[in-house]
Design a protein around this motif. Structure first.
Motif: not given
Length: 84
Positions: A22-26, A37-38, A51-53
């Protein structure tokens, strides 16, 4: 001698992975990058959050590369100025 472990329970590891995804998506959304797909898989990797990118289409890949390069340039302003 044994190494200390930071393995979590499966539930805690999944929560760690979900929070990280969630932090990476944000962070990616700030410059307009969305990786559909994240995600964090339901089953943690070896007791750790994961975490799957995922993948992206060929139109998104150059946009992502451009944003990453822009961010890298912003972190090294003296090198960016030399290239101008």
């Amino acid at each position: 001698m044994t190494r200390p472990t930071t393995k979590n329970t499966p539930r805690a590891a999944h929560l760690t992975g979900t929070t990280a995804a969630a932090a990476l998506a944000a962070a990616l959304a700030r410059p307009g990058v969305v990786l559909p797909s994240l995600r964090s898989p339901v089953v943690p990797a070896n007791g750790h959050g994961f975490v799957e990118l995922g993948g992206c289409n060929a139109a998104l890949a150059p946009q992502l590369a451009r944003r990453v390069n822009e961010a890298a340039d912003a972190l090294q302003p003296s090198k960016a100025r030399e290239g101008q």
